[in-house]
Design a protein around this motif. Structure first.
Motif, PDB file in Angstrom:
ATOM      1  N   GLU A 105     -72.153 -52.603  68.805  1.00 31.83           N
ATOM      2  CA  GLU A 105     -71.251 -53.011  69.872  1.00 31.83           C
ATOM      3  C   GLU A 105     -69.812 -52.792  69.430  1.00 31.83           C
ATOM      4  OE1 GLU A 105     -72.055 -57.030  70.846  1.00 31.83           O
ATOM      5  OE2 GLU A 105     -74.073 -56.644  71.635  1.00 31.83           O
ATOM      6  N   VAL A 106     -68.948 -52.375  70.372  1.00 35.76           N
ATOM      7  CA  VAL A 106     -67.534 -52.117  70.095  1.00 35.76           C
ATOM      8  C   VAL A 106     -66.712 -53.270  70.648  1.00 35.76           C
ATOM      9  CG1 VAL A 106     -65.597 -50.540  70.424  1.00 35.76           C
ATOM     10  CG2 VAL A 106     -67.931 -49.640  70.182  1.00 35.76           C
ATOM     11  N   THR A 107     -65.844 -53.848  69.802  1.00 36.56           N
ATOM     12  CA  THR A 107     -65.003 -54.976  70.212  1.00 36.56           C
ATOM     13  C   THR A 107     -63.571 -54.736  69.754  1.00 36.56           C
ATOM     14  OG1 THR A 107     -66.887 -56.481  69.928  1.00 36.56           O
ATOM     15  CG2 THR A 107     -64.689 -57.473  70.111  1.00 36.56           C
ATOM     16  N   PRO A 108     -62.603 -54.564  70.675  1.00 38.01           N
ATOM     17  CA  PRO A 108     -61.193 -54.460  70.266  1.00 38.01           C
ATOM     18  C   PRO A 108     -60.720 -55.814  69.729  1.00 38.01           C
ATOM     19  CG  PRO A 108     -61.535 -53.627  72.501  1.00 38.01           C
ATOM     20  CD  PRO A 108     -62.773 -54.380  72.125  1.00 38.01           C
ATOM     21  N   VAL A 109     -60.048 -55.812  68.594  1.00 39.20           N
ATOM     22  CA  VAL A 109     -59.545 -57.061  68.007  1.00 39.20           C
ATOM     23  C   VAL A 109     -58.040 -57.041  67.807  1.00 39.20           C
ATOM     24  CG1 VAL A 109     -61.715 -57.624  66.857  1.00 39.20           C
ATOM     25  CG2 VAL A 109     -60.058 -56.207  65.676  1.00 39.20           C
ATOM     26  N   GLY A 110     -57.392 -55.928  68.116  1.00 40.00           N
ATOM     27  CA  GLY A 110     -55.947 -55.836  67.963  1.00 40.00           C
ATOM     28  C   GLY A 110     -55.453 -54.508  68.473  1.00 40.00           C
ATOM     29  N   PRO A 111     -54.127 -54.321  68.519  1.00 40.71           N
ATOM     30  CA  PRO A 111     -53.570 -53.064  69.043  1.00 40.71           C
ATOM     31  C   PRO A 111     -54.069 -51.827  68.308  1.00 40.71           C
ATOM     32  CG  PRO A 111     -51.865 -54.733  68.782  1.00 40.71           C
ATOM     33  CD  PRO A 111     -53.078 -55.283  68.133  1.00 40.71           C
ATOM     34  N   GLY A 112     -54.227 -51.939  67.002  1.00 40.64           N
ATOM     35  CA  GLY A 112     -54.664 -50.770  66.241  1.00 40.64           C
ATOM     36  C   GLY A 112     -55.908 -51.025  65.428  1.00 40.64           C
ATOM     37  N   THR A 113     -56.690 -52.009  65.811  1.00 40.72           N
ATOM     38  CA  THR A 113     -57.887 -52.372  65.050  1.00 40.72           C
ATOM     39  C   THR A 113     -59.054 -52.579  66.005  1.00 40.72           C
ATOM     40  OG1 THR A 113     -56.513 -53.502  63.402  1.00 40.72           O
ATOM     41  CG2 THR A 113     -58.875 -53.965  63.370  1.00 40.72           C
ATOM     42  N   THR A 114     -60.180 -51.999  65.653  1.00 42.21           N
ATOM     43  CA  THR A 114     -61.396 -52.132  66.466  1.00 42.21           C
ATOM     44  C   THR A 114     -62.550 -52.518  65.553  1.00 42.21           C
ATOM     45  OG1 THR A 114     -60.584 -50.389  67.918  1.00 42.21           O
ATOM     46  CG2 THR A 114     -62.901 -50.992  68.136  1.00 42.21           C
ATOM     47  N   LEU A 115     -63.417 -53.365  66.082  1.00 50.26           N
ATOM     48  CA  LEU A 115     -64.560 -53.848  65.314  1.00 50.26           C
ATOM     49  C   LEU A 115     -65.848 -53.284  65.895  1.00 50.26           C
ATOM     50  CD1 LEU A 115     -65.849 -55.747  63.195  1.00 50.26           C
ATOM     51  CD2 LEU A 115     -65.797 -57.545  64.947  1.00 50.26           C
ATOM     52  N   LEU A 116     -66.649 -52.658  65.023  1.00 50.24           N
ATOM     53  CA  LEU A 116     -67.998 -52.228  65.384  1.00 50.24           C
ATOM     54  C   LEU A 116     -68.982 -53.233  64.786  1.00 50.24           C
ATOM     55  CD1 LEU A 116     -67.847 -48.379  64.645  1.00 50.24           C
ATOM     56  CD2 LEU A 116     -67.290 -49.582  66.773  1.00 50.24           C
ATOM     57  N   ARG A 117     -69.774 -53.859  65.666  1.00 51.42           N
ATOM     58  CA  ARG A 117     -70.780 -54.819  65.201  1.00 51.42           C
ATOM     59  C   ARG A 117     -72.131 -54.118  65.148  1.00 51.42           C
ATOM     60  NH1 ARG A 117     -69.607 -60.210  65.105  1.00 51.42           N
ATOM     61  NH2 ARG A 117     -67.569 -60.841  65.932  1.00 51.42           N
ATOM     62  N   ALA A 118     -72.588 -53.844  63.953  1.00 49.96           N
ATOM     63  CA  ALA A 118     -73.885 -53.179  63.764  1.00 49.96           C
ATOM     64  C   ALA A 118     -74.929 -54.233  63.410  1.00 49.96           C
ATOM     65  CB  ALA A 118     -73.791 -52.126  62.671  1.00 49.96           C
ATOM     66  N   THR A 119     -75.911 -54.404  64.273  1.00 53.34           N
ATOM     67  CA  THR A 119     -76.952 -55.410  64.041  1.00 53.34           C
ATOM     68  C   THR A 119     -78.085 -54.799  63.211  1.00 53.34           C
ATOM     69  OG1 THR A 119     -76.441 -56.469  66.146  1.00 53.34           O
ATOM     70  CG2 THR A 119     -78.564 -57.006  65.134  1.00 53.34           C
TER      71      THR A 119
END
Length: 716
Positions: free
Chosen positions: A434-448
């Motif tokens: 899953e892709v989750t934006p966490v800031g202007p220049g930072t993105t989080l990929l949640r790999a289960t």
């Protein structure tokens, strides 16, 4: 040096006691504040990639504090329950500090529960807000409501630590006093070791509080160091009081007996304490703040107990020693000398049998798997544990393995991020991303991941994700990544820590004995008992055999800090008892006994003391087993078995067998090292000669040099 210390304590006992009263008062007064500064986190590696990922997420913005409430015991569609939950949700939304309350989610697995999630604004007020939220949610009109998470779970960990310390001390101290009464047969003699133990607890709290001002102190540290302090204080005091009672056989007065006890047994306490401190100081090699703080605090605690035994105890003996009767004269034959005789008649068979038995007990270590832990580590009565188990029943998807967090330094709309997501999704062992934006220049990929963090497939998935190419900075974190980093750190640093501890132990034992072979023998035999103790921990807690007997369940892993801690403490304690035994064997050799007779007489003289000390220490560590934390129970079982095995199989069977086979080579050292040992004056100080009482043989007194030995018969 020890003679000067003893003379000062004898001449100025009140001064010494007042100084220690001030130390203890400060420790209990100021040190009690450490309970409010404990942290539940363990097993971090500063500067690792998982820590970098965590830091980048924090820099992108503090995540809300999450609380979870589960309402169970009635159908999820029950109108009365629904109404009560709705009213509670409305009230919670009005509480200061609450950022969002999710709508209640019914269980699709059982239909018998509702899930409510509350997000709190991060900051200093989160703890107060969490308390208010929990109080309101627990008033929901339903058969059972459990609330946990965030500061609520942190408080349970900290509170459990405090209760475990009290429970362990409440259990162990009375039992230790009873055992001391049985050993000494008098309240004064039995009370002195326990008094030194109380002094050790006060000083330990003060030391831990001091460390908490400059570093994190774990909830586990308070339990381990406190009980270690009690055990060592009682051990060292037991040795000195026992020797004092023996010295009274030949000494004309109490001060002379105190001086004689410190001159002989004090040297043993000094070297025994140094070996334990060195073993704990080996933890400083590891970058984990928890292990480093345990190493620093543990070594400091050992030093405090050692100094208390060498200063406070002589002062107390100078004041009340006249009320402690002399030890009954002992002959050279007894139970332990008969055991030694049986071993010496078949040393090879004994060596093979004992080494084989210890090796067999160590076999489960080959299956050792490290894990960071989950709420199952807490007692079943805690809300955090109850919530975990209830989620497993009603919302099993909520107890799935923690996500592998891929923190990418790029916006969510970057096409390259989409390609990275596809590559992560294609890694074996990854279920979804899953892709989750966490800031202007930072993105989080949640790999289960498909499997839990300790499983090899998940560790392999972390390694594969970290190896994926990307045109921007990527840091992989999460529970599985943190565990992988920790395992890698242990693999890199453990050999160095072992090397430091072994070399320091060899040097200390050479300084104590003047031998080259005895230190090597001590290290090898101690490794056997340590392996057997760790094997039992894996067999019970990881593999689940007899787990219910210890109030836990099969965990499928061993807590990641337990093997290192048990190894450090158990190795130090094993050398501790080695020093106890070798000191008396060395005395007999210097008194002119042949090697085989010296071993038998040394075992006879120390057998009761080592057995008593081991029993007392085992009782202290058994206090860990009645606590609530599974990792503390693991440490307790490991240390109880390590002490028991060392005091019986190793000290009574394996050591006499090896020393019998080595014969006169036990005390061998190359000529340059013998000259160095003599030049450094590392032998014990000559004991003061006293007029023997009629009918009682005078104790053998070590001469100032190797060749100057006394041939007088010993009456003990």
């Amino acid at each position: 040096m020890l003679g000067a210390v003893a003379r000062f304590a004898i001449r100025r006992p009140v001064v010494v006691i007042v100084l220690w009263i001030a130390v203890v008062a400060g420790g209990f007064t100021v040190g009690a504040g450490v309970f409010g500064r404990l942290v539940p986190e363990v097993g971090t590696v500063p500067g690792s990639e998982s820590q970098t990922a965590l830091r980048r997420l924090a820099e992108a913005g503090d995540e809300p504090v999450r609380l979870t409430a589960l309402v169970q015991g009635a159908p999820a569609d029950d109108p009365a329950v629904r109404g009560s939950v709705a009213a509670a949700v409305a009230d919670v939304r009005a509480i200061a500090g609450v950022e969002r309350v999710a709508e209640p989610v019914p269980s699709t697995a059982t239909g018998e529960a509702l899930l409510v999630e509350v997000l709190l604004r991060p900051g200093d007020g989160a703890e107060a807000s969490a308390g208010s939220v929990a109080e309101r949610l627990r008033r929901i009109d339903a058969p059972e409501v459990v609330v946990a998470g965030g500061p609520l779970s942190d408080a349970e960990f900290t509170g459990q630590a405090r209760r475990d310390v009290v429970r362990a001390e409440t259990f162990s101290l009375p039992v230790v006093l009873i055992l001391l009464l049985l050993v000494f047969g008098g309240l004064v003699a039995a009370g002195l070791p326990l008094l030194v133990g109380v002094v050790g607890i006060g000083a330990t709290l003060g030391i831990l509080y001091g460390f908490s001002l400059v570093s994190d102190v774990s909830v586990y540290a308070i339990q381990v160091t406190t009980m270690l302090s009690v055990g060592l204080a009682v051990d060292y005091a037991l040795l000195l009081v026992s020797r004092f009672r023996e010295e009274r056989l030949g000494a004309g007065d109490v001060p002379a007996a105190v001086a004689g006890a410190v001159s002989s047994a004090g040297r043993t306490v000094l070297f025994a304490g140094l070996t334990v401190a060195v073993a704990l100081a080996g933890l400083l090699v590891f970058p984990d703040p928890f292990l480093r703080s345990m190493g620093l605090a543990g070594a400091a605690v050992v030093a405090v107990n050692m100094v208390a035994a060498l200063t406070l105890l002589p002062a107390l003996l100078a004041l009340v020693g006249h009320r402690i009767p002399a030890a009954a004269p002992r002959g050279q034959r007894g139970l332990f000398s008969r055991v030694a005789g049986a071993v010496q008649r078949r040393p090879v068979l004994t060596l093979v049998a004992t080494a084989g038995a210890l090796t067999a007990l160590a076999v489960p270590v080959l299956d050792l798997r490290l894990g960071a832990g989950d709420p199952r580590l807490l007692p079943p009565a805690t809300q955090t544990r109850q919530l975990w188990e209830a989620l497993g029943t009603h919302f099993p998807e909520r107890t799935a393995p923690g996500d592998i967090l891929v923190v990418a330094s790029t916006p969510a709309g970057d096409p390259e991020l989409g390609r990275l997501r596809e590559r992560v999704a294609g890694v074996p062992g990854v279920v979804r991303v899953e892709v989750t934006p966490v800031g202007p220049g930072t993105t989080l990929l949640r790999a289960t991941p498909r499997e839990a963090a300790p499983e090899p497939a998940t560790a392999d998935a972390v390694a594969r994700i970290r190896a994926l190419p990307a045109p921007f900075e990527v840091a992989v974190g999460g529970d599985a990544a943190r565990l992988a980093d920790y395992r890698g750190m242990l693999g890199d640093r453990a050999p160095w820590a072992a090397l430091v501890v072994v070399l320091a132990t060899l040097l200390l034992l050479f300084a104590f004995t003047g031998s080259v072979l005895l230190p090597v023998k001590a290290v090898l035999t101690n490794v056997l008992s340590l392996g057997a103790a760790l094997g039992a921990v894996v067999w019970v807690f990881q593999q689940g055999h007899l787990a219910g007997l210890f109030g836990t369940v099969r965990l499928d892993y061993t807590n990641l800090t337990v093997p290192v801690l048990v190894a450090a403490i158990a190795f130090g304690l094993s050398v501790d008892y080695e020093v106890f035994l070798l000191s008396r064997i060395r005395e007999r050799v210097r008194a002119g006994a042949d090697p085989q007779r010296a071993v038998a007489e040394g075992l006879q003289r120390t057998g009761a003391i080592v057995t008593s000390a081991a029993l007392l220490l085992a009782v202290v560590f058994a206090g860990f087993l009645i606590g609530g934390f599974a990792p503390i129970k693991q440490i307790g079982l490991g240390l109880v078995l390590a002490v028991a095995l060392d005091a019986t199989i190793v000290r009574m069977l394996l050591v006499p067998a090896t020393m019998t086979l080595l014969g006169r080579y036990n005390w061998w050292a190359p000529s340059p090292l013998r000259r160095l040992h003599a030049r450094l004056r590392l032998e014990e100080e000559p004991a003061r000669r006293h007029t023997a009482r009629p009918g009682i043989a005078e104790p053998a007194v070590a001469g100032p040099a190797e060749g100057a030995v006394s041939r007088r018969p010993a009456g003990r």
